[in-house]
Design a protein around this motif. Structure first.
Motif, mmCIF file in Angstrom:
data_model
loop_
_atom_site.group_PDB
_atom_site.id
_atom_site.type_symbol
_atom_site.label_atom_id
_atom_site.label_comp_id
_atom_site.label_asym_id
_atom_site.label_seq_id
_atom_site.Cartn_x
_atom_site.Cartn_y
_atom_site.Cartn_z
ATOM 1 N N LYS A 1 -14.143 26.933 -11.710
ATOM 2 C CA LYS A 1 -13.709 27.486 -13.010
ATOM 3 C C LYS A 1 -14.838 27.342 -14.037
ATOM 4 O O LYS A 1 -15.102 28.249 -14.825
ATOM 5 C CB LYS A 1 -12.450 26.746 -13.480
ATOM 6 N N ALA A 2 -15.515 26.206 -13.994
ATOM 7 C CA ALA A 2 -16.641 25.992 -14.921
ATOM 8 C C ALA A 2 -17.765 26.988 -14.631
ATOM 9 O O ALA A 2 -18.419 27.498 -15.553
ATOM 10 C CB ALA A 2 -17.148 24.557 -14.799
ATOM 11 N N MET A 3 -17.974 27.282 -13.338
ATOM 12 C CA MET A 3 -18.985 28.280 -12.963
ATOM 13 C C MET A 3 -18.590 29.659 -13.517
ATOM 14 O O MET A 3 -19.429 30.403 -14.038
ATOM 15 C CB MET A 3 -19.114 28.352 -11.446
ATOM 16 N N GLU A 4 -17.297 29.973 -13.429
ATOM 17 C CA GLU A 4 -16.837 31.280 -13.917
ATOM 18 C C GLU A 4 -17.002 31.391 -15.432
ATOM 19 O O GLU A 4 -17.272 32.475 -15.959
ATOM 20 C CB GLU A 4 -15.375 31.486 -13.498
ATOM 21 N N GLU A 5 -16.870 30.277 -16.101
ATOM 22 C CA GLU A 5 -17.070 30.293 -17.569
ATOM 23 C C GLU A 5 -18.524 30.638 -17.911
ATOM 24 O O GLU A 5 -18.803 31.254 -18.932
ATOM 25 C CB GLU A 5 -16.670 28.943 -18.173
#
Ligand SMILES: NC(=O)c1ccc[n+]([C@@H]2O[C@H](COP(=O)([O-])OP(=O)(O)OC[C@H]3O[C@@H](n4cnc5c(N)ncnc54)[C@H](OP(=O)(O)O)[C@@H]3O)[C@@H](O)[C@H]2O)c1
Length: 223
Positions: free
Chosen positions: A54-58
């Motif tokens: 999720k942090a990567m997608e942000e």
């Protein structure tokens, strides 16, 4: 912080280096953080992959990375990420050379549309001890690779790179030598025969150079 370090505005591709969560180290304290804490020990953090993804997608949503991907992950974890990904992994970067051909993993990536990048394309830098007094040469010194290289008027390194790229796998060889950098770039423009590809793949012995288990026994991610 990393973009500032590189002096660029966004990354074309940003990868999770290993599927292992370690305690955060402030970059002002130590950069890059690497594996060990100040006490010389590995400190894990209880962060599941879905939070990291999720942090990567942000990063994508914030315009800091155009594409995101994984490295050193096996099939079950890739399938896990695909269950919740808003943006699916574009790339898997793995150790891949004729002593570690990784066919099941590359097949899985192909089926899911994930591009594979090989690292350590030349395999071990010196001969390998196989036990019981037996050894095998490095790939760059291997007679099978040498004979195929001679047949095409190429170097063993170019054959090792072409063996990967001809099967749709990207390569990222590094060198501190200008001549070798140029020659590595010139690994296209010829094709290996099916027999040659098979002979090179037949050298597989599932020999892995890069395994975090060698850093910390609890990190046996390829077990
Ligand atoms: N995702 C990961 O976990 C991971 C792990 C390891 C590496 N990587 C990445 O993969 C990339 C490649 O790194 P690598 O460690 O895998 O190294 P590599 O490309 O396998 O190169 C290893 C060594 O081979 C020598 N070499 C290069 N070209 C040659 C040639 N034509 N003939 C003979 N020797 C040659 C180089 O020595 P000279 O400098 O003397 O030419 C180099 O030190 C890097 O960008 C690295 O960051 C990623």
């Amino acid at each position: 912080m990393q973009l500032e370090h590189w002096g660029i505005e966004y990354f074309d591709l940003f990868l999770i280096h290993f599927p292992v969560s370690l305690q955060y180290v402030d970059p002002s304290h130590r950069y890059p953080a690497e594996w060990y804490g100040d006490d010389g020990k590995v400190h894990m953090e209880r962060v599941p992959m879905h939070e990291t993804w999720k942090a990567m997608e942000e990063l994508v949503d914030d315009g800091l990375a155009k594409n995101i991907g994984l490295s050193n992950c096996q099939g079950s974890l890739i399938l896990d990420v695909l269950q919740y990904a808003k943006y699916e992994p574009q790339v898997l970067q793995i150790e891949l050379h004729p002593y570690l051909t990784q066919e099941p993993l590359t097949n899985l990536c192909k089926l899911w549309g994930i591009a594979v990048t090989a690292y350590s394309s030349f395999g071990p830098q010196s001969y390998l001890e196989l036990g019981m007094g037996k050894t095998t040469p490095s790939l760059l010194q291997h007679s099978t690779i040498g004979a195929i290289a001679s047949a095409h008027g190429k170097t063993p390194a170019q054959v090792l790179l072409r063996w990967a790229t001809q099967r749709g796998i990207a390569v990222i060889p590094k060198s501190n030598d200008h001549g070798r950098l140029v020659s590595n770039l010139q690994c296209g423009g010829f094709d290996l025969t099916e027999e040659e590809l098979a002979a090179i793949s037949g050298l597989n012995m599932n020999y892995r150079l890069n395994d975090p288990v060698n850093i910390e026994p609890r990190l046996s991610i390829f077990a």
